[in-house]
Every structure is written in structure tokens, then in C-alpha cells.
Write an enzyme that holds these catalytic residues in place. Structure first.
Site, PDB file in Angstrom:
ATOM      1  CB  ALA A  63      30.852  57.870 -34.348  1.00 30.56           C
ATOM      2  CG  ASP A  64      25.895  56.283 -32.602  1.00 28.79           C
ATOM      3  OD1 ASP A  64      26.874  55.483 -32.185  1.00 28.79           O
ATOM      4  OD2 ASP A  64      25.034  55.082 -32.770  1.00 28.79           O
ATOM      5  CG  ASP A  79      24.458  57.197 -38.948  1.00 27.92           C
ATOM      6  OD1 ASP A  79      24.910  56.275 -38.398  1.00 27.92           O
ATOM      7  OD2 ASP A  79      22.671  56.564 -38.311  1.00 27.92           O
ATOM      8  CG  ASN A 110      26.575  48.024 -34.059  1.00 28.46           C
ATOM      9  OD1 ASN A 110      27.868  47.523 -34.386  1.00 28.46           O
ATOM     10  ND2 ASN A 110      26.754  48.254 -33.179  1.00 28.46           N
TER      11      ASN A 110
END
Length: 263
Positions: free
Chosen positions: A113-114, A6, A9
Site C-alpha cells: 500500500a505504501d 501509515d 513494518n
């Protein structure tokens, strides 16, 4: 064993997941600061040492799946999978692991996406109308309905971003730790106490206020699921969360990997 990655940022989380039917067990997890310049070779050296410390080796990894909101980091993670784990990684959101849910929003391609993975996992674990709050670099509030369709949400500054902005813009304010104040008083007696109150209780008020507005707009019973490293810090001072799922994104990635291999 599955290696779920995962890439956020601020940090990239690597998790080793054992999958047995519907059972998904996280055997180990590691976190490294996100740096798009970091090469596959650097990742491999770091991961190989950590795997060994947990009693595993690279050969134990049979599959890799990646979710990223940092496009520049993706290439080196893909090279890591192919060069060092001898497998073609699955990329969350791309064939054969498309989201498999309705994106009822104006710009489906812009959804991180997360956030998509969190919604998929939350709906699998807690059916019904949901608000999923992820405390990361940004605080995101994601709304899905009882069918699992993603309806939209909110993006707010993360608590660390809020503190950084405050300290950077006000020359005389010190940097403080992110933690709950020692008391529930909201009248600070000194500068540090006042900052703790403003950051912590201000953030709790934001969470409760936004959740209340979202629930009113949904108009049906809604469960609130919290995830992210700071979720547990707020848990004892607000009753707004119905469930805390600290590994929601990793669970969602494992579910996507299973779906691709079952199909």
C-alpha cells in the site's frame, strides 16, 4: 481535519492533515513502533495526549484513512477510528479508495500500500516518468511512466537491516550509528571507520547504480523522487535525487481521501 495513518513494518506514522481545496497542510505528525498487539485503547490514550500537546482534541478529527503493509495491525487501527474518532476509516486500496492507476505488473495484488500511495502522490506532484525511492525498513525503487501507470520496481534491504545483519553475523564488529563518514575517503584507518564507509558509501553506490540501470531501461528522461526518514542523510553526498518529499505517503493518503469525497 484528517488523521492519516501509515502503518509500516517498523513504525506507524500518524499525521493530522488540514485540507483546503488543493492545499494539504500537515499540522502534526507522530511516530510509534509497529506492534500488532497494541490495542485501539492504547493508541487512543497515546494519541489523545499528543493531540492535546498540539492544541487539538479528538473531536477535531473528521476523517481517518489508513495504509498498512502489516495486516495484523489493521483491525486495531480500524477500531481506533470507529470507537474513538466516531468515523468509519477508509482503507487505501479498497473501495471507495482504489488506486485509480494502472498496475502494469505480474501480481498487482502483491503491491504494498505504501508503494502505491507514494506513486500516486509523486505523479500528482511531479508529472512525467518517475523513480520513487523510499528509505524504510526496505529500500524500494518504484517506476511509473508519464501516464501514472505503475510499471514495477526493486526491493532492497534497508540500510538499518544491512547494518543489523553485518553486526549480528560478525561477532567482533561493534554497533555503529547510521551517519555519513567524517570524510569522503573510502580507505578506512580503523574498524569503525571501515564500517561507516562500507555501510554509507556502499549504500550510496547501490542507490546510484540501481537508478542508472533503471533510467537506462526506461529510456526516457526520468525524475527521481526520494522519501523516507533517511533520504535527507544521502542528499548531500549524491546528485541522484531530483526532489525529496519527506511526507510523500501522507500526502498520497490525503489525496486518496479527497478523491473519495469528491467522487
Amino acid at each position: 481535519m484528517l488523521l492519516a495513518i501509515d502503518a509500516g513494518n517498523t513504525n506507524i506514522v500518524f499525521a493530522l492533515v488540514a485540507i483546503d481545496g488543493e492545499m494539504r497542510t500537515i499540522r502534526a505528525r507522530w511516530r510509534i513502533a509497529t506492534d500488532p498487539r497494541r490495542t485501539a485503547d492504547e493508541y487512543a490514550v497515546w494519541l489523545s495526549q499528543l493531540l492535546a500537546l498540539e492544541g487539538y482534541e479528538r473531536g477535531d478529527v473528521e476523517g481517518v484513512i489508513i495504509a498498512t503493509v502489516v495486516p495484523r495491525a489493521l483491525h486495531n487501527l480500524e477500531v481506533l477510528a470507529t470507537k474513538y474518532f466516531r468515523t468509519t476509516p477508509l482503507i487505501a486500496g479498497r473501495a471507495p479508495v482504489e488506486w485509480g492507476m494502472t498496475l502494469d505488473i505480474d501480481e498487482p495484488g502483491s503491491l504494498g500500500a505504501d508503494r502505491a500511495v507514494n506513486t500516486i502522490a509523486a505523479h500528482a506532484l511531479h508529472p512525467g516518468d518517475l523513480i520513487v525511492i523510499d528509505f524504510g525498513t526496505a529500500a524500494t525503487f518504484d517506476v511509473s511512466d508519464y501516464t501514472g501507470a505503475y510499471k514495477g520496481g526493486i526491493i532492497a534491504p534497508g540500510i538499518n537491516l544491512s547494518l543489523d545483519a553485518l553486526v549480528t553475523a560478525a561477532a567482533k564488529l561493534p554497533r555503529i550509528a547510521i551517519e555519513a563518514p567524517a570524510t569522503t575517503s573510502v580507505v578506512g584507518r580503523n574498524t569503525v571507520d571501515q564500517m561507516h564507509i562500507g555501510i554509507y558509501w556502499g549504500y550510496v553506490a547501490m542507490i546510484e547504480g540501481l537508478v542508472a540501470r533503471l533510467k537506462a531501461q526506461v529510456g526516457r528522461p526520468v525524475k527521481v523522487i526520494a522519501t523516507g526518514g533517511l533520504a535527507t542523510m544521502f542528499e548531500t553526498h549524491t546528485a541522484v535525487f531530483d526532489h525529496i518529499e519527506p511526507d510523500l505517503t501522507i500526502q498520497g493518503l490525503a489525496m486518496l481521501w479527497q478523491r473519495a469525497h469528491i467522487d
